[in-house]
Each structure stands twice: as C-alpha cells, then as structure tokens.
Design an enzyme around this catalytic site. Sequence first.
Site, PDB file in Angstrom:
ATOM      1  N   GLU A  94       0.865  -1.173   0.000  1.00 16.52           N
ATOM      2  CA  GLU A  94       0.000   0.000   0.000  1.00 16.52           C
ATOM      3  C   GLU A  94       0.910   1.234   0.000  1.00 16.52           C
ATOM      4  O   GLU A  94       1.884   1.285   0.758  1.00 16.52           O
ATOM      5  CB  GLU A  94      -0.829  -0.061   1.286  1.00 16.52           C
ATOM      6  CG  GLU A  94      -1.430   1.222   1.733  1.00 16.52           C
ATOM      7  CD  GLU A  94      -1.883   1.175   3.200  1.00 16.52           C
ATOM      8  OE1 GLU A  94      -2.640   2.071   3.577  1.00 16.52           O
ATOM      9  OE2 GLU A  94      -1.465   0.264   3.948  1.00 16.52           O
ATOM     10  N   ASP A 198      14.328  -2.754  13.390  1.00 17.69           N
ATOM     11  CA  ASP A 198      15.280  -1.883  12.674  1.00 17.69           C
ATOM     12  C   ASP A 198      14.771  -0.444  12.773  1.00 17.69           C
ATOM     13  O   ASP A 198      14.639   0.262  11.780  1.00 17.69           O
ATOM     14  CB  ASP A 198      15.373  -2.322  11.206  1.00 17.69           C
ATOM     15  CG  ASP A 198      16.566  -1.687  10.483  1.00 17.69           C
ATOM     16  OD1 ASP A 198      17.394  -1.025  11.133  1.00 17.69           O
ATOM     17  OD2 ASP A 198      16.652  -1.848   9.245  1.00 17.69           O
TER      18      ASP A 198
HETATM   19  P1  ADP Z   1      14.701   0.126   1.553  1.00 20.36           P
HETATM   20  O1  ADP Z   1      14.145  -1.259   1.780  1.00 20.36           O
HETATM   21  O2  ADP Z   1      15.422   0.247   0.262  1.00 20.36           O
HETATM   22  O3  ADP Z   1      15.515   0.639   2.726  1.00 20.36           O
HETATM   23  P2  ADP Z   1      12.358   1.609   2.454  1.00 20.36           P
HETATM   24  O4  ADP Z   1      11.341   0.560   2.753  1.00 20.36           O
HETATM   25  O5  ADP Z   1      13.069   2.197   3.628  1.00 20.36           O
HETATM   26  O6  ADP Z   1      13.431   1.087   1.386  1.00 20.36           O
HETATM   27  O7  ADP Z   1      11.644   2.755   1.610  1.00 20.36           O
HETATM   28  C1  ADP Z   1      12.369   3.819   1.009  1.00 20.36           C
HETATM   29  C2  ADP Z   1      11.617   5.131   1.213  1.00 20.36           C
HETATM   30  O8  ADP Z   1      10.351   5.068   0.578  1.00 20.36           O
HETATM   31  C3  ADP Z   1      11.322   5.402   2.683  1.00 20.36           C
HETATM   32  O9  ADP Z   1      12.327   6.189   3.272  1.00 20.36           O
HETATM   33  C4  ADP Z   1       9.992   6.114   2.662  1.00 20.36           C
HETATM   34  O10 ADP Z   1      10.189   7.512   2.538  1.00 20.36           O
HETATM   35  C5  ADP Z   1       9.337   5.626   1.390  1.00 20.36           C
HETATM   36  N1  ADP Z   1       8.326   4.586   1.672  1.00 20.36           N
HETATM   37  C6  ADP Z   1       8.525   3.389   2.289  1.00 20.36           C
HETATM   38  N2  ADP Z   1       7.401   2.676   2.331  1.00 20.36           N
HETATM   39  C7  ADP Z   1       6.454   3.425   1.744  1.00 20.36           C
HETATM   40  C8  ADP Z   1       5.056   3.238   1.475  1.00 20.36           C
HETATM   41  N3  ADP Z   1       4.428   2.115   1.801  1.00 20.36           N
HETATM   42  N4  ADP Z   1       4.399   4.231   0.855  1.00 20.36           N
HETATM   43  C9  ADP Z   1       5.034   5.370   0.475  1.00 20.36           C
HETATM   44  N5  ADP Z   1       6.344   5.610   0.692  1.00 20.36           N
HETATM   45  C10 ADP Z   1       7.042   4.658   1.316  1.00 20.36           C
END
Ligand code: ADP
Length: 294
Positions: A94, A198
């Site tokens: 989502e 984390d």
């Molecule tokens: P990675 O696994 O590469 O570390 P993240 O899960 O931390 O990536 O996501 C990268 C960035 O995307 C996050 O810092 C956040 O700003 C954004 N983000 C993460 N999840 C969502 C989401 N479900 N919807 C919108 N933006 C998201």
Amino acid sequence: MAVWQQIEEALSRALGEPFTARERRPLGGGCINEAFRVQGRDRTLFIKLNSADGLEMFSAEAAGLAAILASASVRAPRPIAWGIAGGRSWLALECIAFAPSRSDSSALLGEQLAAMHRCTAQAFGWERDNTIGASPQYNTWTQDWAVFFRDQRIGRQLQLAREGGLAGDTLERLQHLQEAIPRLLDGHCPQPSLLHGDLWAGNWATTGDGCPVIFDPAVYYGDREADLAMTELFGGFDSSFYRAYRGAWPLQPGYATRKRLYNLYHVLNHFNLFGGSYASQARTLADRLLGELR
Ligand code: ADP
C-alpha cells in the site's frame, strides 16, 4: 518493459481486478532497493525492486508488516503481493502519502510502539529468518533471551565479521564480550515482545493527519528495549517519544548498559555492510560493557 508487465499481471491477480500503471515515479530514500510510486486507476502502490535473490527478503518483509498490522497498534503499509518478474524480485505495498510530522506525532509513536510491544510470544525469535539491512537475521526460537542474543544476534554478526576479515585484538575482545552476555543480562527477564527490529529515524514517518507509520521492519520477538536502544543509536527521536513510551510502559533499571549491548548488534552489522570505523566503535562498546562487569 517485461518486468513491469509481469508485475502488473501478478498485481491484477492478487487484487482480483486489473491493475495498470498510469504513472511510475522512482523514489529515493531507501538503503537497499529501488523504489517506485506506481499509480493505477483506482489505487497507488509502493513497489520495491531488487535482484532475483531478494525474493526471500521481500517475502519476509511482507510477513513482518503483516505481523505488525495484526498487532493493531501502529500503522504500517499493507503488503499486497511479491514475486519474481523479468529476473528481478519485487514487493508491492500500500502506498502511504507521508507529510511533515505534527507536534504530537512522536508521542503517538511512543504510545503505539509500547502497545505493539505488549504483543508477546512464548519464546524469542520468529517463525522465519529475515534480514537486517542486507544481512541475514536469524530468528531460531529460543527460550532464554541471553542465549538468543548471544547466539542469534552477536554470534552471527561476529561470524560474518570474521569471514570479512575482522581479526586480532578487536575480534578477541568481541568474542570475550559475546561469552559474557549471559552475565551481562543476568537477572534480566524480558517478555518476548513483537519488535520492529530496525527502528531508526528513516523507518518511520507520518501521514497528513499526524498518524505515525513504521515500515521496512526486521521483525522478531525480543526484548522491547532492543527497539528503544536502536532509536538512540543514530538519533532522530525526540523527548516526547521517550516520555510517551515510558509513560505507557516504564523501562527496567539497567537499561543504559543493555542499550549498549543491544546496539552492538547494529554496529557490528554496519561493520559487516560498510566496514570502516564501525569496527572501532564495536570495540569501544565491547570494552565499556566488559568494564561494567568488573
Ligand atoms: P529500503 O528497503 O530500500 O531501505 P524503504 O522501505 O526504507 O526502502 O523505503 C524507502 C523510502 O520510501 C522510505 O524512506 C519512505 O520515505 C518511502 N516509503 C517506504 N514505504 C512506503 C510506502 N508504503 N508508501 C510510500 N512511501 C514509502
């Protein structure tokens, strides 16, 4: 492009209705994966891509998010589907529209995190292994927290560090510390709490109405203080977060020492991922912890 076409087909099957991207926007901010905001006709998804061997990592992330959602405590993105497409692994969640935090967002996160930590299991570990950053994280169920933390956390990272070339005096000190973990945790009997695993400042954000959202977890059942310790490792959480958490569930005496031990896991992981000065930071932590045993 074959990758996106296959992802859209899989998403259409998972959603039970056709999903076609109208816009795909690359997003920054992640440490490990490529991330995209993908807008369909009726919904917007957040999709991460990695090489094909990232599939286990993505399915474990989806399971971790599902566990957080099942705790009905803190908001987290709902996992939609994951798989392999055109030789790449992908995970669709989502998509949540983030906005600047409001003055009460940190306090809400503190309260909600304490509520999540009240979800407990019979032992320490989890139903599956997952990853911490890009490193493997082992979650073999274990009854004793000190044994779990010694073997599945510090022991596994030290093994990786040895394989990566850590040697000499620093390795010896860290091995000495590893053996001392049952003594350091003597008399501390935490419940196995559902942890984010984390929780640094880059893994939470807020929606437009100030609601906290946690994402990118490395879920397992462990001492809740391990989540709090990590919030302090790189900073970025304000005093209202800690006040609200402690108001909802006070910490036990001795947290200051355990915090160093729990953060040693993340410092060693950073050494294994990035090398450099993290070895001396780990050494300093080990020396300090061993000094406290005397
Ligand atoms: P990675 O696994 O590469 O570390 P993240 O899960 O931390 O990536 O996501 C990268 C960035 O995307 C996050 O810092 C956040 O700003 C954004 N983000 C993460 N999840 C969502 C989401 N479900 N919807 C919108 N933006 C998201």
